[in-house]
Design an enzyme around this catalytic site. Sequence first.
Site, PDB file in Angstrom:
ATOM      1  N   LYS A   1       0.830  -1.213   0.000  1.00 16.72           N
ATOM      2  CA  LYS A   1       0.000   0.000   0.000  1.00 16.72           C
ATOM      3  C   LYS A   1       0.870   1.272   0.000  1.00 16.72           C
ATOM      4  O   LYS A   1       2.085   1.206   0.103  1.00 16.72           O
ATOM      5  CB  LYS A   1      -0.949  -0.017   1.193  1.00 16.72           C
ATOM      6  CG  LYS A   1      -2.002  -1.127   1.103  1.00 16.72           C
ATOM      7  CD  LYS A   1      -2.912  -0.961  -0.101  1.00 16.72           C
ATOM      8  CE  LYS A   1      -4.040  -1.984  -0.166  1.00 16.72           C
ATOM      9  NZ  LYS A   1      -3.637  -3.353  -0.478  1.00 16.72           N
TER      10      LYS A   1
HETATM   11  C1  LIG Z   1      -9.637  -2.737  -1.896  1.00 20.75           C
HETATM   12  C2  LIG Z   1      -9.039  -3.486  -0.750  1.00 20.75           C
HETATM   13  N1  LIG Z   1      -9.820  -3.803   0.298  1.00 20.75           N
HETATM   14  C3  LIG Z   1      -9.330  -4.445   1.352  1.00 20.75           C
HETATM   15  C4  LIG Z   1      -8.002  -4.810   1.431  1.00 20.75           C
HETATM   16  C5  LIG Z   1      -7.564  -5.591   2.617  1.00 20.75           C
HETATM   17  O1  LIG Z   1      -6.575  -5.007   3.374  1.00 20.75           O
HETATM   18  P1  LIG Z   1      -5.566  -5.930   4.217  1.00 20.75           P
HETATM   19  O2  LIG Z   1      -4.640  -6.586   3.257  1.00 20.75           O
HETATM   20  O3  LIG Z   1      -4.893  -4.956   5.119  1.00 20.75           O
HETATM   21  O4  LIG Z   1      -6.390  -6.917   4.978  1.00 20.75           O
HETATM   22  C6  LIG Z   1      -7.146  -4.496   0.361  1.00 20.75           C
HETATM   23  C7  LIG Z   1      -5.705  -4.800   0.327  1.00 20.75           C
HETATM   24  O5  LIG Z   1      -5.121  -5.726   0.687  1.00 20.75           O
HETATM   25  C8  LIG Z   1      -7.684  -3.835  -0.757  1.00 20.75           C
HETATM   26  O6  LIG Z   1      -6.910  -3.537  -1.820  1.00 20.75           O
END
Ligand SMILES: Cc1ncc(COP(=O)(O)O)c(C=O)c1O
EC number: 2.6.1.102
Length: 376
Positions: free
Chosen positions: A191
Amino acid sequence: MNTKIWLSSPHMGANEFKNVKEAFDTNWIAPLGPHVDGFERDLADFLGEGVHVAALSSGTAALHLALIMLGVQVGDEVICQSMTFSASANPIAYQGATPVFVDSEERTWNMSPDILETAIEDRIRQGKKPKAIIVVHLYGMPAEMDRIMAIADRHGIPVVEDAAEALGSTYKGRKLGTFGAMSILSFNGNKIITTSGGGALVSNNEAYIKQARFLATQARDAAPHYQHSHIGYNYRMSNVCAAIGRGQMDVLLERVQQRRANYIFYQEELAAIPAIQFAEELTGEYYSNRWLSTVLVDESQGVSREDIRLAMERENIESRPLWKPMHLQPVFASAPYYGDGTSERLFDQGLCLPSGSNMTDEERERVVNCIKACFA
Ligand SMILES: Cc1ncc(COP(=O)(O)O)c(C=O)c1O
């Protein structure tokens, strides 16, 4: 072999390691501590609008807690943007609820307000009012929040804003992640800023954030012994991860500028290739952090998205197709879907280019030279 160019790799600033060392020196190696509190404050200050923040183990955990607090249960329906990463939709299934997928619009690649309205009305006609709406800001691009919020408000359905990819983006001057009844952020390794892994829940309703912290630490009642009246989760962010996050907040705006510079570079360099189309900001009201630079490739002009992706792979350059819509995923094959095929077309034609804020000029040159060679 050329050195690898990654799609989006971590980019540390000057203070992250110092903060982590401080966490070690003070022995705050736990899923709580001063850096967790500080990171929550930093995020709340950055986002503004009087929001409160709970730092959590992931964006997925944040979304799960949001749905729990909105009372999503077995048999309920939750509307979710189809074109997204699976983590936007999985927490609906964790709760035993059914996702109802809504297609994207051409303008922003995000949830189509028109199709959202159709979907809500049809679900209500069928006797099931959706419990929540999960709208996503793909690749940092703001969704049409005014229209989406107006539709949601008219029907009295809470919006959960998935701003996992959109920290630093704004819509009408207001930071993404501050529009929903609750919003989520991700600090996964790819990210715009990262804590190695982590996420946050954001809301201007402090009660939600207090409840999220409670549920995320195993739902321990106030008692000297271990007493529980709710099912709890182990979803809190560690103080070591938050130490990294605090350092990353120091450089967030710089990272946005660096990612936006990637986009402008690609756009200028590839302007002479009519088959390549960029994802423009609709108006000055839409400001994307350009987490990933994305393009559409018009195959009718002889070169496909896959031709470019494979050419880059041969050069040791990582690129990816856009997110494959959830309504096309085998795991969600039986879920209701409302759409006009927009996200399918975007998926067929779309490519994410290397977008790290730490890319060198030479690396960006390698990317555009490889793409230009495909059309030579
Ligand atoms: C659009 C979106 N939603 C949710 C997530 C979930 O985040 P995490 O990986 O921190 O659980 C991500 C990325 O991984 C994402 O790109």
